[in-house]
Design an enzyme around this catalytic site. Structure first.
Site: not given
Length: 483
Positions: A35, A130-131
């Site tokens: 993350d 973003d993950e």
């Protein structure tokens, strides 16, 4: 190198086919979750040296805007995602920066970070910009490795992300399942790593509140609280028949498993898009039907462009309309054939919105297309009478209410400027001046735009103000973060 491949047996299914009961749990810590920390705000601080160490908020910057991401400096003051921008401004001290989103910059950084992960694993599931998850079993000797081996790989990933993205940080978790890997990364934030070794799941979860479990929302929490459950350990003391009686068959089994750290989901490399949508929150409520119609046309064109780029055709057109009193109304209609045409999407969206009614004002509009099919085989329009279109088969209605405006409103400034026939200078946007070089929009208004000339490889730069129609100033691509 030893190569161990995890191949689960065919999954059994719970009632209705919704809950997998038959997949075995992994005996190794071979699922990784990464993350990127405060991602949007971190990209802004990387590209804008004068903002490093300062509170930064990214999202809708107008009066009706909503926070998308807050830097850790802003979070110190209680600012969080989905908070109204006006509230964030009230909580932050002077000197905080409120910026519009730069999706091109975020996408570039995301691709760079995910490229590092894909060098370490051949099975990567990206769940957001973003993950991502990675299955380590196909590429690493996970059956024989130690905690130190898993930590070394996680640190290798973190260092690789820093190098590939110009200094962005990532939190990494490793565990025996997707759930445990994600909870491990959450526990290591910001800029850390954690490995939850098989057998440690129960101890890790025991003292956490029930809400920490994925999928356990406010309604479920309130139901269970009436039976004395507050922590995950309390949940584990509840018998399965009792949970099923309280929550229903599927949810009862699911919560029972999650409280024990049991998550049988696989890491998958392909995630099908369920819908394509666009929405906007307005600076002032729209009260004119013509304004609503024009905005729906703009949103439909954005959706159509995304469909075309993705090669998708959808049968279901949906509209989201939020009134001045925050009541939210959803409508959808299903066409006979798939489409990616802006004209047809606009036609259906306008019809649905007018069916809801403008009322005393509209603060948010959204258009979506879903129900994807492989081909578009639209019929020629027929005159079937007032209010009837040849492509429409069925309509569905849902009304919900909301206390807060959850739309980020990325394009508030740009859409407002476009309506007025002006050049858009959203705060934070990348620009270049023929004489002074590259910089970003510090602020704009009253026919002027103020620019700070700096970039990711410079120190804090000077500020200069120009006429908004200065021919020497133009929008530009995001800066390169490597010299």
């Amino acid at each position: 190198m030893c190569r161990t491949v995890y191949r689960p047996t065919a999954p059994g299914r719970g009632p209705g086919g919704s809950v997998p009961y038959g997949l075995p749990m992994r005996a190794t810590a071979s699922v990784l979750h990464v993350d990127l920390d405060a991602f949007f705000a971190a990209v802004e601080q990387r590209d804008k040296p004068s903002l490093r160490g300062r509170p930064v908020v990214v999202g809708g910057t107008g009066r009706r805007g909503v926070v998308s991401t807050a830097s850790y400096e802003a979070r110190h003051y209680g600012v969080r995602s989905a908070m109204p921008a006006w509230q964030a401004r009230a909580q932050l001290p002077g000197g905080a920066a409120f910026l519009s989103g730069r999706f091109d910059a975020y996408r570039r950084s995301s691709r760079a970070a995910l490229g590092v992960l894909r060098e370490l694993s051949s099975v990567v599931e990206q769940v957001s910009i973003d993950e991502a998850y990675a299955d380590l079993a196909p590429d690493w000797p996970v059956d024989g490795w130690s905690r130190a081996d898993a930590e070394a790989l996680a640190e290798r990933l973190r260092a690789g992300v820093r190098g590939a993205t110009g200094g962005l940080t990532a939190s990494v978790g490793v565990g025996s399942s997707k759930m445990m890997a994600k909870m491990a990364s959450e526990a290591s934030k910001p800029d850390g790593l954690r490995v939850i070794w098989p057998g440690e799941e129960a101890a890790f979860l025991a003292d956490l509140p029930m809400r920490a479990l994925p999928g356990v929302g406010p309604a479920t929490t309130e139901k269970l609280r009436t039976f004395g459950a507050v922590t995950v350990a309390d949940l584990r003391r509840m018998a399965l028949p009792d949970l099923v009686s309280i929550l229903g068959e599927a949810s009862g089994h699911g919560v029972h498993d999650l409280a024990r750290g049991i998550d049988r989901r696989e890491v998958t490399t392909h995630r099908e898009a369920k819908s394509v949508s666009a929405e906007e929150t307005f600076h002032q409520d729209l009260t004119d039907v013509r304004e609503v119609t024009a905005e729906l046309g703009l949103l439909a064109r954005r959706v159509a462009a995304r469909l075309e780029k993705a090669g998708l055709f959808g049968r279901t057109v949906g509209v989201k309309l939020r009134r001045h009193d925050f009541s939210t109304h959803l409508r959808s209609t299903t066409l006979a054939h798939g489409t990616d045409r802006a004209e047809l999407i606009t036609e259906q969206a306008v019809r649905l919105a007018l069916g809801i009614g403008v009322g005393d004002g509209v603060r948010l509009l959204g258009v979506s297309v879903s129900g994807f099919v492989e081909h578009s085989q639209e019929l020629m329009p027929l005159d079937l009478g007032p209010g009837v279109t040849s492509g429409s088969q069925e309509s569905h209605t849902a009304d919900v209410s909301s206390e807060t405006d959850a739309a980020v409103g990325w394009d508030d400034e740009e859409s407002h400027a476009a309506r007025l026939g002006r050049v858009a200078w959203p705060t934070g946007a990348d620009v270049v001046h023929a004489e002074h070089g590259a910089g970003w929009v510090w602020g704009s208004g009253l026919g002027r735009v103020t620019v700070r000339f700096e970039g990711p490889t410079t120190g804090p730069g000077p500020i200069r103000t120009f006429e908004a129609d200065d021919p020497a100033l133009r929008r530009s691509d995001p800066p390169a973060w490597a010299p």
